[in-house]
Design a protein around this motif. Sequence first.
Motif, short mmCIF file in Angstrom:
data_model
loop_
_atom_site.label_atom_id
_atom_site.label_comp_id
_atom_site.label_asym_id
_atom_site.label_seq_id
_atom_site.Cartn_x
_atom_site.Cartn_y
_atom_site.Cartn_z
N HIS A 60 0.82 -1.22 0.00
CA HIS A 60 0.00 0.00 0.00
C HIS A 60 0.85 1.27 0.00
O HIS A 60 0.45 2.28 -0.60
CB HIS A 60 -1.00 -0.02 1.16
N LEU A 61 2.01 1.23 0.63
CA LEU A 61 2.90 2.39 0.57
C LEU A 61 3.36 2.62 -0.88
O LEU A 61 3.34 3.75 -1.37
CB LEU A 61 4.11 2.20 1.49
N ALA A 62 3.75 1.56 -1.56
CA ALA A 62 4.19 1.68 -2.96
C ALA A 62 3.04 2.15 -3.85
O ALA A 62 3.24 3.00 -4.74
CB ALA A 62 4.73 0.34 -3.45
N GLN A 63 1.85 1.62 -3.65
CA GLN A 63 0.69 1.97 -4.48
C GLN A 63 0.24 3.42 -4.26
O GLN A 63 -0.35 4.02 -5.15
CB GLN A 63 -0.50 1.05 -4.16
N ASN A 64 0.51 3.96 -3.06
CA ASN A 64 0.03 5.30 -2.72
C ASN A 64 1.16 6.30 -2.53
O ASN A 64 1.03 7.25 -1.76
CB ASN A 64 -0.85 5.21 -1.45
N ASN A 65 2.26 6.09 -3.26
CA ASN A 65 3.37 7.03 -3.26
C ASN A 65 3.85 7.38 -1.86
O ASN A 65 4.16 8.53 -1.57
CB ASN A 65 2.96 8.29 -4.05
N HIS A 66 3.86 6.40 -0.98
CA HIS A 66 4.30 6.54 0.41
C HIS A 66 3.51 7.60 1.19
O HIS A 66 4.03 8.23 2.11
CB HIS A 66 5.82 6.77 0.49
N ALA B 252 -0.91 9.14 5.32
CA ALA B 252 -2.32 9.42 5.64
C ALA B 252 -3.25 8.49 4.85
O ALA B 252 -4.21 7.93 5.39
CB ALA B 252 -2.66 10.88 5.35
N LYS B 253 -2.94 8.29 3.57
CA LYS B 253 -3.77 7.44 2.71
C LYS B 253 -3.67 5.97 3.15
O LYS B 253 -4.69 5.28 3.24
CB LYS B 253 -3.30 7.59 1.25
N VAL B 254 -2.47 5.50 3.46
CA VAL B 254 -2.29 4.11 3.89
C VAL B 254 -2.96 3.88 5.24
O VAL B 254 -3.61 2.86 5.45
CB VAL B 254 -0.79 3.73 3.93
N ALA B 255 -2.87 4.84 6.14
CA ALA B 255 -3.54 4.73 7.44
C ALA B 255 -5.05 4.62 7.24
O ALA B 255 -5.72 3.79 7.88
CB ALA B 255 -3.20 5.93 8.32
#
Length: 186
Positions: free
Chosen positions: A152-158, A161-164
């Motif tokens: 998810h970090l890779a998919q959401n450009n690190h 907030a989005k990953v959380a």
Amino acid sequence: MIIGNILIIDDESINAEAIKDTLEDVNYNVVLAADAQQAKIIVKKQTFDLIMMDVWMPGQDGMSLLEEWMSAGFSTPVVMMSGHAEHQDVVKAIKLGAVDFLKKPLHDILPLVRKLLAEKINDDKLKIGGINFDLPLKAVRNIFEAQYFEHHLAQNNHNIAKVAELAGLERTTLYRKLKDLGIDKK
């Protein structure tokens, strides 16, 4: 309930039918092929958990079909069968990729089939996410969580907030989890 799909390739229909009857009695789905050509057509249309193949058949023999399939990256376990196998046939079949070699007539086939299919199921389970399920639960959970967060970090450009948000965690909890898992937040 069907517990496995098995293809039997044997030009001796009496032998093939006997194996089929035995396996179908305990809920295996069995398809018969009389020769290599028929087997190739069936395998293109259907997947199997196990293939049991005679060595000596009219047209293309079982050894050359095994070699053809294995060189093409075939992953279904294949058991070779023969009523008059020489030691070198057994060695060749195993070297080509057969998982076993049986002498016909086959007696007490069920334990062997159950063992081979149980091994395949266990191999498939061990391949899920590259996780070794023989590890303690906490270790497996940590491996899964690390893969989950790295994905998810890779998919959401690190974007923490989005990953959380995706994980349903507070950002501070996510930071602590990433630190515990040894994951670089950047």
